[in-house]
Design a protein around this motif. Structure first.
Motif, PDB file in Angstrom:
ATOM      1  N   ARG A 528      -8.562   6.708   2.715  1.00 30.43           N
ATOM      2  CA  ARG A 528      -9.232   5.557   3.897  1.00 30.43           C
ATOM      3  C   ARG A 528      -9.207   4.135   4.090  1.00 30.43           C
ATOM      4  NH1 ARG A 528     -15.873   7.387   4.841  1.00 30.43           N
ATOM      5  NH2 ARG A 528     -15.532   9.238   4.607  1.00 30.43           N
ATOM      6  N   HIS A 529      -9.073   3.605   2.258  1.00 35.43           N
ATOM      7  CA  HIS A 529      -7.873   2.096   2.978  1.00 35.43           C
ATOM      8  C   HIS A 529      -6.660   2.115   1.689  1.00 35.43           C
ATOM      9  CE1 HIS A 529     -12.155   0.744   3.852  1.00 35.43           C
ATOM     10  NE2 HIS A 529     -12.850   1.969   3.270  1.00 35.43           N
ATOM     11  N   LEU A 530      -6.313   2.148   0.745  1.00 40.53           N
ATOM     12  CA  LEU A 530      -5.390   2.668   0.236  1.00 40.53           C
ATOM     13  C   LEU A 530      -4.115   2.276   1.244  1.00 40.53           C
ATOM     14  CD1 LEU A 530      -6.911   3.019  -3.386  1.00 40.53           C
ATOM     15  CD2 LEU A 530      -7.112   0.758  -2.418  1.00 40.53           C
ATOM     16  N   ILE A 531      -4.240   4.058   1.019  1.00 43.23           N
ATOM     17  CA  ILE A 531      -2.771   4.874   1.540  1.00 43.23           C
ATOM     18  C   ILE A 531      -2.689   3.863   3.312  1.00 43.23           C
ATOM     19  CG2 ILE A 531      -1.893   6.566   2.307  1.00 43.23           C
ATOM     20  CD1 ILE A 531      -3.198   8.373   0.277  1.00 43.23           C
ATOM     21  N   PRO A 532      -3.756   4.292   4.302  1.00 47.75           N
ATOM     22  CA  PRO A 532      -2.983   3.328   5.103  1.00 47.75           C
ATOM     23  C   PRO A 532      -3.078   1.986   5.021  1.00 47.75           C
ATOM     24  CG  PRO A 532      -5.522   4.590   5.529  1.00 47.75           C
ATOM     25  CD  PRO A 532      -5.068   4.915   4.110  1.00 47.75           C
ATOM     26  N   LEU A 535       1.107   1.814   2.882  1.00 51.32           N
ATOM     27  CA  LEU A 535       1.700   2.231   3.929  1.00 51.32           C
ATOM     28  C   LEU A 535       2.211   1.238   5.221  1.00 51.32           C
ATOM     29  CD1 LEU A 535       0.412   5.926   6.092  1.00 51.32           C
ATOM     30  CD2 LEU A 535       2.632   5.215   3.961  1.00 51.32           C
ATOM     31  N   GLU A 536       0.664   0.525   5.742  1.00 55.38           N
ATOM     32  CA  GLU A 536       1.284  -0.233   6.232  1.00 55.38           C
ATOM     33  C   GLU A 536       2.323  -1.805   5.621  1.00 55.38           C
ATOM     34  OE1 GLU A 536      -1.894  -2.706   9.251  1.00 55.38           O
ATOM     35  OE2 GLU A 536      -0.865  -4.147   8.631  1.00 55.38           O
ATOM     36  N   GLN A 537       1.770  -2.432   4.216  1.00 51.70           N
ATOM     37  CA  GLN A 537       2.961  -3.062   4.317  1.00 51.70           C
ATOM     38  C   GLN A 537       3.958  -3.542   3.830  1.00 51.70           C
ATOM     39  OE1 GLN A 537       1.338  -4.147   0.251  1.00 51.70           O
ATOM     40  NE2 GLN A 537      -0.994  -5.133   1.282  1.00 51.70           N
ATOM     41  N   HIS A 538       4.045  -1.767   3.543  1.00 51.94           N
ATOM     42  CA  HIS A 538       5.176  -1.232   3.668  1.00 51.94           C
ATOM     43  C   HIS A 538       6.671  -0.838   4.238  1.00 51.94           C
ATOM     44  CE1 HIS A 538       4.173  -0.805  -0.812  1.00 51.94           C
ATOM     45  NE2 HIS A 538       5.026  -1.255  -0.897  1.00 51.94           N
ATOM     46  N   GLY A 539       5.642  -0.942   5.849  1.00 47.66           N
ATOM     47  CA  GLY A 539       6.700  -0.978   7.538  1.00 47.66           C
ATOM     48  C   GLY A 539       6.639   0.744   7.319  1.00 47.66           C
ATOM     49  N   LEU A 540       5.677   1.179   6.761  1.00 47.46           N
ATOM     50  CA  LEU A 540       5.662   3.101   7.264  1.00 47.46           C
ATOM     51  C   LEU A 540       4.655   3.391   7.668  1.00 47.46           C
ATOM     52  CD1 LEU A 540       6.694   3.620   2.985  1.00 47.46           C
ATOM     53  CD2 LEU A 540       8.045   3.951   4.825  1.00 47.46           C
ATOM     54  N   THR A 541       4.284   4.721   8.472  1.00 46.96           N
ATOM     55  CA  THR A 541       3.806   5.207   8.940  1.00 46.96           C
ATOM     56  C   THR A 541       3.385   6.542   8.795  1.00 46.96           C
ATOM     57  OG1 THR A 541       5.635   6.485  10.535  1.00 46.96           O
ATOM     58  CG2 THR A 541       4.692   3.682  11.303  1.00 46.96           C
ATOM     59  N   PRO A 542       2.315   6.933   8.958  1.00 45.01           N
ATOM     60  CA  PRO A 542       1.745   8.257   8.915  1.00 45.01           C
ATOM     61  C   PRO A 542       2.838   9.483   9.175  1.00 45.01           C
ATOM     62  CG  PRO A 542      -0.126   7.232   9.507  1.00 45.01           C
ATOM     63  CD  PRO A 542       1.210   6.154   9.347  1.00 45.01           C
ATOM     64  N   GLN A 543       3.698   9.556   9.964  1.00 47.32           N
ATOM     65  CA  GLN A 543       4.760  10.488  10.681  1.00 47.32           C
ATOM     66  C   GLN A 543       5.765  10.524   9.738  1.00 47.32           C
ATOM     67  OE1 GLN A 543       3.529   8.061  12.887  1.00 47.32           O
ATOM     68  NE2 GLN A 543       2.310   9.628  12.905  1.00 47.32           N
TER      69      GLN A 543
END
Ligand code: ADP
Length: 842
Positions: A528-532, A535-543
């Motif tokens: 819910r929190h850490l992965i999202p 991802l955002e901090q590293h400029g990545l998306t779930p895709q």
């Protein structure tokens, strides 16, 4: 350059178009350039050139709006000044630009433009004669008497008169006076016009005045005006002689051929500065007492020469005073329903804590006062204490500031140093207020359990004053030396343990325990929190990156061992970094390679690499994070007699703890190793005594089969794992079990962990930290937990799924412990044996 006889400037000059100032021959001006043409000129001409000639450029005033000079060239002013760039400084902040320091040499006119890009290059005609600069004074004007001679004499006298009105003791004024005599007369209009206060328009008039006569005529009224202004000023401001000096001298004026810069004249700013400071002092809206002190200091400051070290001290003090948010605050916007949503959105689980925080906020809203206990979140690292504090600030619409108290052992860290010390500064509270700029922030006092103590006074005492609602409206920092009202600040504290919080401080606080998380909770928090977030901090998306629910438990159990989620967060960060590299590589691969036929076949026509999203499975995990750091060691370790698994509590959360024992021939000595405290050593002696006393009952034997387990035998007890000092009585049952296993040669069940204090008579007494300990056992994959009967009530606090997964055995005496620890019970225990009752109050 200028002193070397007849000098010609190059006939082709690159042109710098300036809009912020006018360079006159004989003066030095700082230009900041950022337009494309000017930037090219600097980069390709000034920074690349090696000869002196390449540092000469033409400066053309550009009256057009700088925003629009990107495309077509504006009509250029017909006359410019050739100058030497004496300094080039580049910077990227806030946007790329160069700052040039240029000394004007002589006028030129533009004959024709040679090119416009990347920078303007022009054929020019030199208008002033440079060699005249070296001719002895007066010669030049002595020859042409008449009107020009008169004019120049008049001008010279006016300049002398102006100088006479200034304070000769100021070195810069004295230097100027000397230069005035040694400079050729015809250079005076340019030099003086660039020094006195003139507008750009006026300077342009002087620049455009090609004949010397005209130049004198244009500049003279400016000089006279300056003098009249000065006279007026002297009349009105007799009291403050400092103010006069600033009239004359403009910064950055340099005389040709001499390393003399009027920048040294700093006092000219001083008048402005103190006046501005005074205005700020009045505008800071501070209470009477503070204002009085400030005005007093200001008065002293005005009398002090700048060179005095105390000047800077006083100045810093006043700067801080005007910056402090005496009466600046944010408006509280508390909506309990919104607060609940926000807390829920930001944090998974921790329901008890969230409920208490909401109650606290609701009471605050109803009472509109801050009096009351200070919330103190106590729990292992990484369980979200800071993060809840931040959320509280957000729900209230207040500023948030964290004050780390770990290792603070000097009270001046809190309360500041007196200003008599060199390098004295305000304490962390006042500094924090300056940083947030409002007087009602949320201050998170981090790690209050790690406050130290030293000869410099007890920081806890200072903190007490800060937190006491009866006192803190008049908190006096030693540096400020005047009270600052802290009553609007909302304090929240955090700690790992309450044991080391100074009692007086603890008394002021309401302790809210934040326990560690179970594996299941961690999985939820991760997804819910850490992965999202990561991802955002590293400029990545779930895709691009996908960590499936099936992988997270593996990260948690094999790569981290903690109560909170901090290293879990770090591991996820490490995965994101690794994937970010892959994704970046993937992009360049597709861009460069899709063109070839094989590649386009391979990759299809899609621009993205086909292997997106990158899914992290067990193999990927091992590849990125390396081999697992923690294996499920419990079952492996318990394969020999003489090993038992205990549960320990540390400020960092619960931990499993192996106790190992071995015996060898000897004289009945007991050796203990593994960073133990005194209480733990006593537990070991207690355990041995109890086992010796009951050796017959349990059929325990020594190495040769005798009935005293210690006879002819040395025993070594070891508490491995971690360099943490272990202390406390709760290892008692574990030591007994471990030794019983050793003396009986039987294996302890591999899925059992235990905790409990023992008495000499074999009773099991309750211990603390049950929740953290059980969570640790659960983390380690233990199935059965043995704990004191009187700790049964603590089990209610555990999450339901943990309770469901574990088999709890509650024991009142050691028989029950031993029975539960060995498969099939422990032989020799007769059920008829009378056990002392717990109520016997040993
Ligand atoms: P502490 O102050 O207790 O040492 P932090 O507040 O710094 O811990 O938390 C560490 C990280 O874990 C933060 O990124 C925080 O957002 C996250 N975190 C901790 N607990 C939770 C939770 N219950 N829900 C969501 N995130 C959490």
């Amino acid at each position: 350059m200028v002193s070397g006889g007849a000098i010609q400037i190059p006939s082709r000059l690159p042109l710098l178009l300036t809009h912020e100032g006018v360079l006159l021959p004989g003066s030095t001006v700082r230009f900041s350039v950022d337009s494309p043409r000017n930037m090219h000129l600097v980069r390709e001409r000034l920074l690349k050139g090696t000869s002196l000639k390449s540092t000469i450029i033409g400066v053309i005033p550009n009256t057009r709006d700088p925003e629009h000079d990107t495309d077509d060239l504006p009509t250029l002013h017909k006359i410019g000044t050739a100058g030497i760039a004496v300094q080039v400084v580049g910077s990227n902040w806030p946007k790329p630009h160069y700052t040039l320091l240029i000394t004007g040499l002589c006028r030129f006119s533009v004959s024709s433009l040679l090119k416009e890009r990347p920078f303007v290059l022009a054929e020019v005609k030199q208008l002033d004669q440079l060699e005249r600069y070296t001719t002895p004074q007066r010669d030049a004007t002595a020859t042409d008497d008449g009107e020009l001679g008169e004019l120049s004499e008049k001008f010279y006298q006016a300049a002398v008169q102006l100088l006479g009105m200034l304070d000769m003791s100021v070195p810069v004024v004295a230097k100027f006076r000397r230069l005035l005599d040694s400079l050729p007369r015809e250079t005076l209009p340019d030099v003086v016009a660039s020094m006195i206060r003139t507008s750009n328009k006026e300077k342009l008039q002087v620049l455009d005045a090609l004949s010397l006569e005209e130049r004198f005529k244009k500049a003279l009224p400016m000089l006279t005006r300056q003098m009249e202004g000065l006279k007026l000023l002297q009349k009105t401001r007799k009291t403050s002689p400092d103010n006069e000096k600033r009239v004359l001298v403009r910064k950055g004026t340099v005389f040709p051929g001499r390393q003399f810069n009027l920048d040294e004249e700093d006092e000219d700013d001083d008048g402005d500065d103190t006046a501005a400071l005074e205005r700020k002092v009045h505008g800071a809206n501070m209470p009477e007492a503070a204002l009085k002190i400030c005005l007093k200091e200001l008065k002293r400051l005005k009398k002090m020469p700048q060179s005095m070290p105390e000047y800077a001290l006083t100045r810093n003090y006043l700067d801080l005073m005007v910056e402090l948010p005496w009466s600046k605050s944010t408006k509280d916007c508390l909506d309990i329903r919104a607060a609940r949503t926000l807390l829920d959105n930001d944090h998974y689980a921790m329901n008890k804590l969230k409920r208490r925080v909401l109650e606290y906020l609701a009471v605050r809203q109803l009472k509109t006062s801050l009096k009351g206990p200070i919330l103190c979140f106590v729990g292992p690292p990484g369980v979200g204490k800071t993060s809840v504090g931040r959320s509280i600030a957000r729900t209230l619409g207040r500023e948030f500031h964290r004050i780390a108290l770990g290792g603070v052992c000097d009270q001046s860290d809190i309360r500041g140093h007196r200003r008599t010390y060199v390098g004295s500064m305000p304490g962390r509270i006042i500094n924090g207020l300056k940083t947030v700029g409002v007087n009602n922030p949320v201050f998170l006092l981090d790690e209050v359990d790690k406050l130290g103590k030293s000869l410099q006074g007890d920081p806890a005492a200072a903190l007490l004053e800060v937190l006491d609602p009866e006192q803190n409206h008049g908190f006096t920092d030693h540096y400020l030396n005047v009270a600052f009202d802290l009553s609007q600040v909302l304090f929240i504290a955090t700690a790992n343990t309450t044991a080391t919080i100074p009692p007086a401080l603890l008394d002021r606080m309401e302790v809210l325990e934040v326990p560690g998380y179970t594996q299941e909770e961690k999985v939820e928090i991760a997804h819910r929190h850490l992965i999202p977030n990561q991802l955002e901090q590293h400029g990545l998306t779930p895709q691009q990156l996908h960590i499936p629910q099936s992988t997270t438990p593996d990260i948690i159990s094999r790569y981290t061992r903690e109560a909170g989620v901090r290293s879990l967060e770090r591991k996820i960060g490490a995965i994101c970094r690794a994937v970010a590299v892959k994704v970046a590589e993937g992009h360049t691969l597709t861009k460069t390679e899709t063109l070839t036929p094989e590649n386009s076949k391979q990759h299809g026509d899609k621009a993205a690499p086909p292997e997106l999203p990158i899914v992290i499975d067990h193999i990927a995990l091992k590849d990125i994070l390396g081999p697992p750091v923690f294996e499920m060691e419990v079952s492996e370790r318990l394969t020999l007699p003489g090993v038992a698994l205990g549960l320990a509590w540390t400020p960092l959360g619960g931990e499993i703890m192996f106790v190992e024992a071995s015996r060898m021939e000897g004289e009945g000595q007991l050796t203990l190793t593994g960073q133990l405290g005194d209480v733990m050593k006593e537990s070991a002696h207690l355990a041995i005594s109890w086992l010796r006393a009951n050796a017959k009952t349990y059929q325990l034997t020594n190495m040769v089969g005798g009935s005293d387990p210690l006879e002819g035998t040395d025993i070594h007890l070891h508490f491995p794992a971690g360099a943490v000092t272990k202390d406390g009585p709760s290892a008692g049952v574990t030591i007994v079990t471990c030794l019983a296993s050793l003396f009986s040669g039987r294996l302890v069940r591999s899925d059992v962990a235990m905790t409990g204090e023992i008495t000499l008579r074999g009773l099991v007494l309750p211990v603390g930290g049950i929740k953290d300990k059980v969570l640790a056992a659960h983390r380690a994959g233990v199935k059965r937990v043995i704990l004191p009967k009187r700790n049964e009530k603590d089990l209610e606090e555990l999450p339901a799924n943990v309770r469901a997964n574990l088999d709890f055995i509650t024991a009142t005496n050691l028989d029950e412990v031993l029975n539960a620890s060995f498969d099939g019970g422990f032989p020799g225990v007769s059920s008829t044996r009378a056990h002392p009752q717990l109520t016997s109050k040993l």
